[in-house]
Design a protein around this motif. Structure first.
Motif: not given
Length: 257
Positions: A46-55, A145-148, A205-209, A216-225
């Motif tokens: 689902a791209g957990k490694d890449g998502s974490i790296k982007s953060v 939760y990253l879903d594909i 997170i719809n992680a097909n793309d 979107n994940l980073i934007a969501d994370l930032l929006s919480r603080f």
């Protein structure tokens, strides 16, 4: 793997702006002694490694840590289930990202038979209380939760087999992901319904793309603080990518079946 809807130059520009915001957030976390735990779960590939790296790629390595624990040792198997994770929790000023977490017990361990039914039931009955205790101890928990789709997973598994740089990602568990698709879907649904609490709500997170997922994940994370010099206008969140539901609701958002 499916081609992204986001052109590369647009993705890089948007990602840079979001990563600048992450640096601002980290500065605030360090200065105020905050403790942030971000949990990444999801389907295989689902791209957990890449998502974490982007953060994390532009954050302070001294104050940011990615935790990806191996299978428990023979000694750890007989300890309190949460014990080895407790040792990895953030101290003041730290951001810790779990690449898979204690939710292994609700997912791969349950589906693959790596835990007993009693162990699974005990986990499901106690994890909300455990997380509530962490929150009361001033650890903020964010759970993704990253879903594909099944079709996208099949493409990514095939890409892994062909790419010599991704051979380390191939495991016997990954190879059963397609065969066990329905079982993983059932385990996912039970986990999301029973362990999404007001203290630690799940966000899907719809992680097909992958590129859209990262942005979107980073934007969501930032929006919480709240943090100084926050640029709210760049925090654009697509409700088709970031899926949430009301606290206490047992009706899940639209997931891949």
């Amino acid at each position: 793997m499916s081609k992204s809807l986001v052109p590369e130059h647009t993705y890089e520009a948007d990602l840079r702006l979001l990563q600048i915001e992450l640096v601002k957030l980290q500065r605030h976390i360090i200065q105020k002694g905050k403790r942030l735990l971000v949990i990444f779960e999801g389907r295989d590939t689902a791209g957990k490694d890449g998502s974490i790296k982007s953060v994390t790629e532009n954050l302070s390595p001294r104050d940011t840590k990615v935790v990806a624990l191996a299978a428990p040792s023979s000694i750890e198997e007989h300890e309190w289930y949460f014990q080895r994770y407790v040792a990895q929790l953030p101290s003041a000023g730290e951001m810790i990202l779990f690449n898979r977490s204690w939710y292994n017990r609700a997912g791969v361990e349950k589906v693959m038979g790596f835990c007993t039914d009693d162990q699974y039931k005990l986990f499901m009955a106690t994890v909300n209380d455990f997380e509530a205790l962490l929150v009361k101890s001033n650890i903020q928990i964010v759970k993704y939760y990253l879903d594909i789709s099944k079709e996208e997973q099949a493409k990514r598994l095939k890409d892994r087999e062909k790419d010599p740089l991704k051979q380390w990602k191939i495991s016997p568990i990954d190879q059963k992901a397609q065969k066990m698709w329905d079982a993983y879907s059932d385990a996912r649904d039970k986990m999301l319904k029973q362990t999404s609490s007001s203290d630690a709500l799940w966000t899907v997170i719809n992680a097909n793309d992958k590129k859209l997922a990262h942005l979107n994940l980073i934007a969501d994370l930032l929006s919480r603080f709240s943090y100084p010099e926050k640029d709210k206008k760049i925090l654009k969140i697509d409700p088709k990518i970031v899926l949430t539901w009301p606290v206490g609701s047992k009706k899940l958002p639209k997931l891949f079946k």
